[in-house]
Design a protein around this motif. Structure first.
Motif, short mmCIF file in Angstrom:
data_model
loop_
_atom_site.label_atom_id
_atom_site.label_comp_id
_atom_site.label_asym_id
_atom_site.label_seq_id
_atom_site.Cartn_x
_atom_site.Cartn_y
_atom_site.Cartn_z
N ALA A 197 0.83 -1.21 0.00
CA ALA A 197 0.00 0.00 0.00
C ALA A 197 0.86 1.25 0.00
N GLU A 221 -7.18 -9.31 -1.38
CA GLU A 221 -7.07 -7.90 -1.80
C GLU A 221 -7.48 -6.93 -0.70
N SER A 222 -8.44 -7.32 0.14
CA SER A 222 -8.95 -6.41 1.17
C SER A 222 -7.86 -5.98 2.15
N ARG A 225 -6.27 -3.14 0.39
CA ARG A 225 -7.25 -2.05 0.27
C ARG A 225 -7.39 -1.28 1.57
N ARG A 226 -7.43 -1.99 2.70
CA ARG A 226 -7.59 -1.33 4.00
C ARG A 226 -6.38 -0.50 4.37
N ARG A 233 -7.39 4.81 -2.89
CA ARG A 233 -8.73 4.26 -2.71
C ARG A 233 -9.46 4.01 -4.03
N LEU A 237 -7.09 -2.76 -7.98
CA LEU A 237 -6.06 -3.67 -7.50
C LEU A 237 -6.27 -5.04 -8.12
#
Length: 316
Positions: A197, A221-222, A225-226, A233, A237
């Motif tokens: 990230a 993926e989460s 993402r987080r 955002r 992805l």
């Protein structure tokens, strides 16, 4: 259909692999399996047979290795070839490079050092478009695991940085930082997601119009993402197995390996000794020398403390 490639037999459509292994590599593989709790048994004309992670592996006295089971692809791709055989041919085209296709704008993310007891974790990202992607292909950019020469890695890394004109980012977590972050996250995949990230955010600061980021599959993926901030955002992805066949991911893998080599050189100078890659017998020998010469606390500066190697060296 049977495909013969670089001394390896791949049986298409089945869960099997046949290759060659040296006595030293066979010993290193057995050590790797023992530390992960694989179950051993005998077999005719074999050094050993072992089962674990959905794979049955038989290593014969002749040097032949046979792996069978539903987990063969992951075992060969992520352990046997990169960590033991130091090759990378399974599932690739004969040249080792994926078939060319038009390059659309996107970013690629990859890391180096996550399987190494000594040294940093380095995560790199590269954004490409039709022009820079084609230029990277002309340079011969491919997965860094296919490149055995450190000098070649360094040369390609410099060429990649020039080719993409600033559209790259490298996040280097030297062991002290890595160990502090790992203690906070408590999980390698969470740490990797955080590093991916951060790299994505850095890339989007330089190339805000980059629409998509691709990486090798390592977690849901989460998780990534987080960990993303405002810029990331809205980006798409994507994760896939063997993503290094993509030119952006391949370029990122080379920058990550270059960063890892730089970090290992810094540590070698600090400790005045070679610190081998991986987590095998040579690594434990070097670890014993670090322990004898510098004490247990020195590992915080040169190694990843959650590895079993650390517990083995320091008695738990």
């Amino acid at each position: 259909m049977i495909l013969i490639r670089i001394g390896v037999t791949l049986v298409a459509g089945t869960s099997s692999y046949v290759g060659e292994i040296t006595p030293g590599q066979a010993a290193e593989l057995r050590d790797w399996m023992e530390r992960r709790g694989w179950k051993f048994s005998g077999a005719p004309y074999a050094r050993y047979r072992a089962q674990g992670d959905g794979v049955c592996v038989t290593v014969y006295n002749s040097g032949k290795l046979v792996a069978q089971g539903r987990g063969v692809a992951d075992f060969v791709s992520f352990t046997l070839e990169p960590e033991i055989l130091h090759t990378f041919s399974f599932g690739l085209e004969p040249s080792g490079v994926a078939v060319s296709e038009p390059v659309t704008p996107h970013g690629g993310i990859d890391e180096s050092g996550k399987g190494d007891f000594f040294g940093p974790l380095v995560i790199a990202g590269v954004c490409v478009n039709a022009v820079t992607g084609a230029g990277l292909r002309e340079l011969g950019v491919c997965d860094s695991k296919l490149i055995g020469s450190s000098a070649r890695i360094r040369t390609l890394a410099e060429q990649i940085r020039r080719q993409v004109d600033g559209a790259w980012s490298v996040v280097t977590l030297m062991p002290e930082t890595y160990n502090r972050l790992y203690a906070g996250f408590g999980n390698l995949n969470r740490l990797l997601a955080w590093g991916h990230a951060r790299t994505i955010e850095n890339l989007l600061e330089k190339v805000p119009e980059c629409p998509r980021m691709l990486s090798d599959k390592f977690a849901h993926e989460s998780l990534i993402r987080r960990a993303l901030l405002t810029r990331g955002r809205g980006v798409v992805l994507e994760q896939r197995v063997r993503a290094e066949s993509d030119v952006a991911v391949a370029a990122a893998s080379i920058l990550a390996r270059d960063g890892f080599l730089n970090g290992m050189a810094r540590l070698a100078a600090e400790f005045a000794m070679e610190l081998p890659r991986g987590a095998g017998p040579r690594v434990r020998t070097a670890g014993a020398a670090v322990l004898a010469g510098f004490g247990r606390e020195a590992f915080r500066r040169c190694a990843k403390l959650h590895f079993k190697t650390y517990a083995e060296l320091c008695g738990g």
